[in-house]
Design a protein around this motif. Structure first.
Motif, PDB file in Angstrom:
ATOM      1  N   GLY A   1      27.932  40.092  71.683  1.00 34.31           N
ATOM      2  CA  GLY A   1      26.889  39.106  71.960  1.00 34.31           C
ATOM      3  C   GLY A   1      25.535  39.669  71.632  1.00 34.31           C
ATOM      4  O   GLY A   1      25.401  40.619  70.853  1.00 34.31           O
ATOM      5  N   ARG A   2      24.531  39.068  72.207  1.00 32.31           N
ATOM      6  CA  ARG A   2      23.163  39.613  72.119  1.00 32.31           C
ATOM      7  C   ARG A   2      22.343  38.962  73.236  1.00 32.31           C
ATOM      8  O   ARG A   2      22.729  37.907  73.747  1.00 32.31           O
ATOM      9  N   PRO A   3      21.240  39.618  73.629  1.00 32.47           N
ATOM     10  CA  PRO A   3      20.401  39.016  74.667  1.00 32.47           C
ATOM     11  C   PRO A   3      20.004  37.593  74.295  1.00 32.47           C
ATOM     12  O   PRO A   3      19.910  37.253  73.107  1.00 32.47           O
ATOM     13  N   ASP A   4      19.796  36.753  75.291  1.00 29.95           N
ATOM     14  CA  ASP A   4      19.368  35.364  75.099  1.00 29.95           C
ATOM     15  C   ASP A   4      20.317  34.579  74.185  1.00 29.95           C
ATOM     16  O   ASP A   4      19.879  33.757  73.374  1.00 29.95           O
ATOM     17  N   SER A   5      21.612  34.841  74.310  1.00 28.24           N
ATOM     18  CA  SER A   5      22.586  34.081  73.511  1.00 28.24           C
ATOM     19  C   SER A   5      23.711  33.612  74.427  1.00 28.24           C
ATOM     20  O   SER A   5      23.758  33.947  75.616  1.00 28.24           O
ATOM     21  N   ALA A   6      24.668  32.885  73.844  1.00 32.82           N
ATOM     22  CA  ALA A   6      25.751  32.297  74.645  1.00 32.82           C
ATOM     23  C   ALA A   6      26.746  33.335  75.168  1.00 32.82           C
ATOM     24  O   ALA A   6      27.639  32.991  75.947  1.00 32.82           O
ATOM     25  N   SER A   7      26.586  34.594  74.777  1.00 39.41           N
ATOM     26  CA  SER A   7      27.427  35.618  75.422  1.00 39.41           C
ATOM     27  C   SER A   7      27.074  35.709  76.913  1.00 39.41           C
ATOM     28  O   SER A   7      27.849  36.242  77.709  1.00 39.41           O
TER      29      SER A   7
ATOM     30  N   PHE B   1      36.766  33.548  69.393  1.00 38.79           N
ATOM     31  CA  PHE B   1      35.394  33.028  69.305  1.00 38.79           C
ATOM     32  C   PHE B   1      35.386  31.588  69.787  1.00 38.79           C
ATOM     33  O   PHE B   1      36.437  31.051  70.105  1.00 38.79           O
ATOM     34  N   GLU B   2      34.208  30.985  69.882  1.00 41.70           N
ATOM     35  CA  GLU B   2      33.932  29.666  70.469  1.00 41.70           C
ATOM     36  C   GLU B   2      33.842  29.807  71.994  1.00 41.70           C
ATOM     37  O   GLU B   2      34.842  30.018  72.684  1.00 41.70           O
ATOM     38  N   SER B   3      32.608  29.645  72.484  1.00 39.61           N
ATOM     39  CA  SER B   3      32.342  29.887  73.908  1.00 39.61           C
ATOM     40  C   SER B   3      33.245  29.048  74.820  1.00 39.61           C
ATOM     41  O   SER B   3      33.763  29.555  75.827  1.00 39.61           O
TER      42      SER B   3
ATOM     43  N   TYR C   1      24.825  21.667  73.196  1.00 40.76           N
ATOM     44  CA  TYR C   1      24.785  22.935  72.436  1.00 40.76           C
ATOM     45  C   TYR C   1      24.497  22.642  70.960  1.00 40.76           C
ATOM     46  O   TYR C   1      23.699  23.329  70.310  1.00 40.76           O
ATOM     47  N   GLN C   2      25.087  21.570  70.424  1.00 33.34           N
ATOM     48  CA  GLN C   2      24.852  21.234  69.015  1.00 33.34           C
ATOM     49  C   GLN C   2      23.411  20.765  68.797  1.00 33.34           C
ATOM     50  O   GLN C   2      22.804  21.078  67.772  1.00 33.34           O
ATOM     51  N   SER C   3      22.852  20.037  69.771  1.00 33.85           N
ATOM     52  CA  SER C   3      21.437  19.636  69.643  1.00 33.85           C
ATOM     53  C   SER C   3      20.561  20.885  69.576  1.00 33.85           C
ATOM     54  O   SER C   3      19.607  20.957  68.784  1.00 33.85           O
ATOM     55  N   ILE C   4      20.902  21.866  70.422  1.00 32.84           N
ATOM     56  CA  ILE C   4      20.102  23.099  70.461  1.00 32.84           C
ATOM     57  C   ILE C   4      20.180  23.831  69.117  1.00 32.84           C
ATOM     58  O   ILE C   4      19.170  24.334  68.606  1.00 32.84           O
ATOM     59  N   LEU C   5      21.352  23.865  68.517  1.00 38.20           N
ATOM     60  CA  LEU C   5      21.481  24.545  67.215  1.00 38.20           C
ATOM     61  C   LEU C   5      20.646  23.814  66.156  1.00 38.20           C
ATOM     62  O   LEU C   5      20.024  24.447  65.300  1.00 38.20           O
ATOM     63  N   ARG C   6      20.574  22.475  66.252  1.00 38.64           N
ATOM     64  CA  ARG C   6      19.753  21.731  65.280  1.00 38.64           C
ATOM     65  C   ARG C   6      18.260  21.970  65.535  1.00 38.64           C
ATOM     66  O   ARG C   6      17.451  21.957  64.622  1.00 38.64           O
TER      67      ARG C   6
ATOM     68  N   TYR D   1      16.994  24.866  66.720  1.00 36.51           N
ATOM     69  CA  TYR D   1      16.618  26.233  66.333  1.00 36.51           C
ATOM     70  C   TYR D   1      16.935  26.568  64.875  1.00 36.51           C
ATOM     71  O   TYR D   1      16.345  27.500  64.327  1.00 36.51           O
ATOM     72  N   TYR D   2      17.870  25.834  64.264  1.00 31.80           N
ATOM     73  CA  TYR D   2      18.217  26.098  62.857  1.00 31.80           C
ATOM     74  C   TYR D   2      18.172  24.796  62.055  1.00 31.80           C
ATOM     75  O   TYR D   2      19.129  24.450  61.353  1.00 31.80           O
ATOM     76  N   PRO D   3      17.067  24.024  62.125  1.00 33.76           N
ATOM     77  CA  PRO D   3      17.055  22.670  61.533  1.00 33.76           C
ATOM     78  C   PRO D   3      17.304  22.659  60.025  1.00 33.76           C
ATOM     79  O   PRO D   3      17.932  21.732  59.513  1.00 33.76           O
TER      80      PRO D   3
ATOM     81  N   ALA E   1      27.092  27.318  85.119  1.00 31.90           N
ATOM     82  CA  ALA E   1      26.363  28.408  84.459  1.00 31.90           C
ATOM     83  C   ALA E   1      26.157  28.066  82.979  1.00 31.90           C
ATOM     84  O   ALA E   1      25.099  28.359  82.397  1.00 31.90           O
ATOM     85  N   TYR E   2      27.158  27.415  82.370  1.00 35.46           N
ATOM     86  CA  TYR E   2      27.047  27.015  80.954  1.00 35.46           C
ATOM     87  C   TYR E   2      25.877  26.044  80.798  1.00 35.46           C
ATOM     88  O   TYR E   2      25.022  26.192  79.914  1.00 35.46           O
ATOM     89  N   LEU E   3      25.821  25.038  81.689  1.00 35.60           N
ATOM     90  CA  LEU E   3      24.753  24.047  81.611  1.00 35.60           C
ATOM     91  C   LEU E   3      23.378  24.715  81.807  1.00 35.60           C
ATOM     92  O   LEU E   3      22.428  24.424  81.064  1.00 35.60           O
TER      93      LEU E   3
END
Ligand SMILES: N[C@@H](CCC(=O)N[C@@H](CS)C(=O)NCC(=O)O)C(=O)O
Length: 218
Positions: free
Chosen positions: A14-20, A70-72, A112-117, A119-121, A168-170
């Motif tokens: 994982g990495r800090p500030d990520s879905a891990s 993989f896949e949270s 989660y998909q909205s968030i990816l759009r 941050y990575y539009p 916690a996921y939410l």
């Protein structure tokens, strides 16, 4: 002293500030030791990590049998089913198990998909950066409506009176809301109350040591 120390059962990539973060919360709730491997963002680090997880995304979890998942949502469902005593989710024979599956897929497939759009539009148009701001704008509107929908269903948790790893996921997803969280919480008071409850969990505090204040910083 043994020359053959017991193998740590899980490795979390994982990495800090990520879905891990939410996977670390689940492992802490279970109370099982795990190694945390932080994956850099540089091309070379991702290329190397892709040999372990071909998607190149975090999180991934190496299981005790050496399978790398993989896949949270899949990782959380697997951990919940294999560690029923940790109460990450209702067990298969409990009424709310079906709702647990519904909500975990909803969280992964919608906010989660909205968030990816957000941050990575540029990835979401063949015209790349040209369309990025419109894609981002629409994704923020959708995220806000998904969070309102979820907030209206909290009582105080997503499964009513019982905490589950969904909560916690939410809260993790809410931590990536790009606007002002104070204003969001004033409007969505049940979401605010949920974040306050989740922030009290010792497993969340431990996962934050690896990931930063994702819930308590709210
Ligand atoms: N559907 C995946 C999404 C994983 C994902 O996109 N992770 C983000 C971090 S939270 C990532 O690796 N982003 C880097 C990138 O997309 O380049 C899951 O639920 O695990």
């Amino acid at each position: 002293m043994s020359n053959n120390p017991a193998k740590i059962p899980y490795t979390l990539y994982g990495r800090p500030d990520s879905a891990s973060f939410v996977i670390a919360v689940a492992l802490e709730e279970i109370g099982v030791p795990f190694e945390f491997v932080s994956i850099g963002r540089e091309a070379q680090a991702i290329a190397q990590y892709s040999l372990i997880n071909p998607t190149g995304k975090v999180p991934a979890l190496r299981l005790p049998n050496d399978t790398v998942l993989f896949e949270s949502a899949a990782i959380l469902i697997h951990l919940a089913l294999t560690h029923p005593a940790a109460r990450l989710a209702p067990n298969l024979d409990e009424n709310d198990h079906s709702l647990f599956l519904q909500w975990i897929v909803y969280l992964a497939a919608n906010p989660y998909q909205s968030i990816l759009r957000i941050y990575y539009p540029a990835r979401y148009s063949t015209r790349g950066e040209t369309d990025a701001s419109l894609i981002r704008e629409q994704a923020v509107i959708e995220l806000e409506s998904q969070l309102r929908f979820l907030s209206n269903r909290l009582d105080p948790y997503l499964l009513g009176p019982r905490y589950s790893i969904l909560d916690a996921y939410l809260c993790m997803l809410v931590s990536w809301y790009p606007g002002d969280r104070e204003t969001l919480f004033r409007d969505l008071d049940r979401l605010d109350a949920l974040a306050k409850l989740v922030a009290l969990r010792p497993a969340v505090l431990k996962a934050e040591q690896l990931h930063g204040s994702m819930v308590t910083g709210a």
